[in-house]
Design a protein around this motif. Structure first.
Motif, PDB file in Angstrom:
ATOM      1  N   ILE A  64       0.841  -1.204   0.000  1.00  0.00           N
ATOM      2  CA  ILE A  64       0.000   0.000   0.000  1.00  0.00           C
ATOM      3  C   ILE A  64       0.875   1.253   0.000  1.00  0.00           C
ATOM      4  O   ILE A  64       0.619   2.195  -0.750  1.00  0.00           O
ATOM      5  CB  ILE A  64      -0.968  -0.002   1.201  1.00  0.00           C
ATOM      6  N   LYS A  65       1.931   1.266   0.818  1.00  0.00           N
ATOM      7  CA  LYS A  65       2.843   2.421   0.844  1.00  0.00           C
ATOM      8  C   LYS A  65       3.453   2.657  -0.534  1.00  0.00           C
ATOM      9  O   LYS A  65       3.549   3.794  -0.989  1.00  0.00           O
ATOM     10  CB  LYS A  65       3.978   2.176   1.843  1.00  0.00           C
ATOM     11  N   LEU A  66       3.888   1.590  -1.190  1.00  0.00           N
ATOM     12  CA  LEU A  66       4.545   1.716  -2.489  1.00  0.00           C
ATOM     13  C   LEU A  66       3.567   2.165  -3.577  1.00  0.00           C
ATOM     14  O   LEU A  66       3.922   2.937  -4.463  1.00  0.00           O
ATOM     15  CB  LEU A  66       5.212   0.397  -2.873  1.00  0.00           C
ATOM     16  N   ARG A  67       2.313   1.679  -3.514  1.00  0.00           N
ATOM     17  CA  ARG A  67       1.316   2.047  -4.528  1.00  0.00           C
ATOM     18  C   ARG A  67       0.890   3.510  -4.434  1.00  0.00           C
ATOM     19  O   ARG A  67       0.317   4.047  -5.369  1.00  0.00           O
ATOM     20  CB  ARG A  67       0.094   1.138  -4.429  1.00  0.00           C
ATOM     21  N   LYS A  68       1.182   4.178  -3.336  1.00  0.00           N
ATOM     22  CA  LYS A  68       0.811   5.588  -3.186  1.00  0.00           C
ATOM     23  C   LYS A  68       1.604   6.497  -4.113  1.00  0.00           C
ATOM     24  O   LYS A  68       1.175   7.604  -4.403  1.00  0.00           O
ATOM     25  CB  LYS A  68       0.976   6.033  -1.736  1.00  0.00           C
ATOM     26  N   PHE A  69       2.754   6.042  -4.582  1.00  0.00           N
ATOM     27  CA  PHE A  69       3.559   6.848  -5.494  1.00  0.00           C
ATOM     28  C   PHE A  69       2.939   6.831  -6.889  1.00  0.00           C
ATOM     29  O   PHE A  69       2.526   5.781  -7.376  1.00  0.00           O
ATOM     30  CB  PHE A  69       4.988   6.302  -5.591  1.00  0.00           C
ATOM     31  N   ASP A  70       2.908   7.979  -7.541  1.00  0.00           N
ATOM     32  CA  ASP A  70       2.359   8.087  -8.900  1.00  0.00           C
ATOM     33  C   ASP A  70       3.119   7.228  -9.902  1.00  0.00           C
ATOM     34  O   ASP A  70       2.542   6.726 -10.856  1.00  0.00           O
ATOM     35  CB  ASP A  70       2.375   9.539  -9.389  1.00  0.00           C
ATOM     36  N   PHE A  71       4.399   7.062  -9.719  1.00  0.00           N
ATOM     37  CA  PHE A  71       5.232   6.313 -10.665  1.00  0.00           C
ATOM     38  C   PHE A  71       5.139   4.799 -10.499  1.00  0.00           C
ATOM     39  O   PHE A  71       5.638   4.050 -11.325  1.00  0.00           O
ATOM     40  CB  PHE A  71       6.699   6.763 -10.583  1.00  0.00           C
TER      41      PHE A  71
END
Length: 75
Positions: A16-23
């Motif tokens: 979830i933390k990683l998916r928050k980034f637009d890239f």
């Protein structure tokens, strides 16, 4: 694609933390040496280097990464 090894973090929470980034287009839990595989979009290798070092590696729970670069998408 970048394989992410965790620091005993809850894999769901780390994804979830990683998916928050637009890239980050995808963050999937996997079996094997890595715990999560993420698909990162960057305009070039310099942008990817910045993303990896200044964003992904700073996420709490990321222990190390291993990257494979897609040279050509076969559709």
């Amino acid at each position: 694609f970048t394989a992410v090894k965790d620091k005993k973090e809850n894999l769901h929470d780390l994804s979830i933390k990683l998916r928050k980034f637009d890239f980050v287009e995808r963050a999937d839990n996997v079996t094997g040496e890595a715990c999560i595989i993420i698909l990162v979009r960057a305009k070039d290798i310099n942008e990817f280097d910045t993303i990896l070092l200044n964003k992904i590696h700073l996420v709490e729970g990321v222990k190390r990464t291993k990257t494979d670069i897609v040279l050509r998408e076969n559709k």
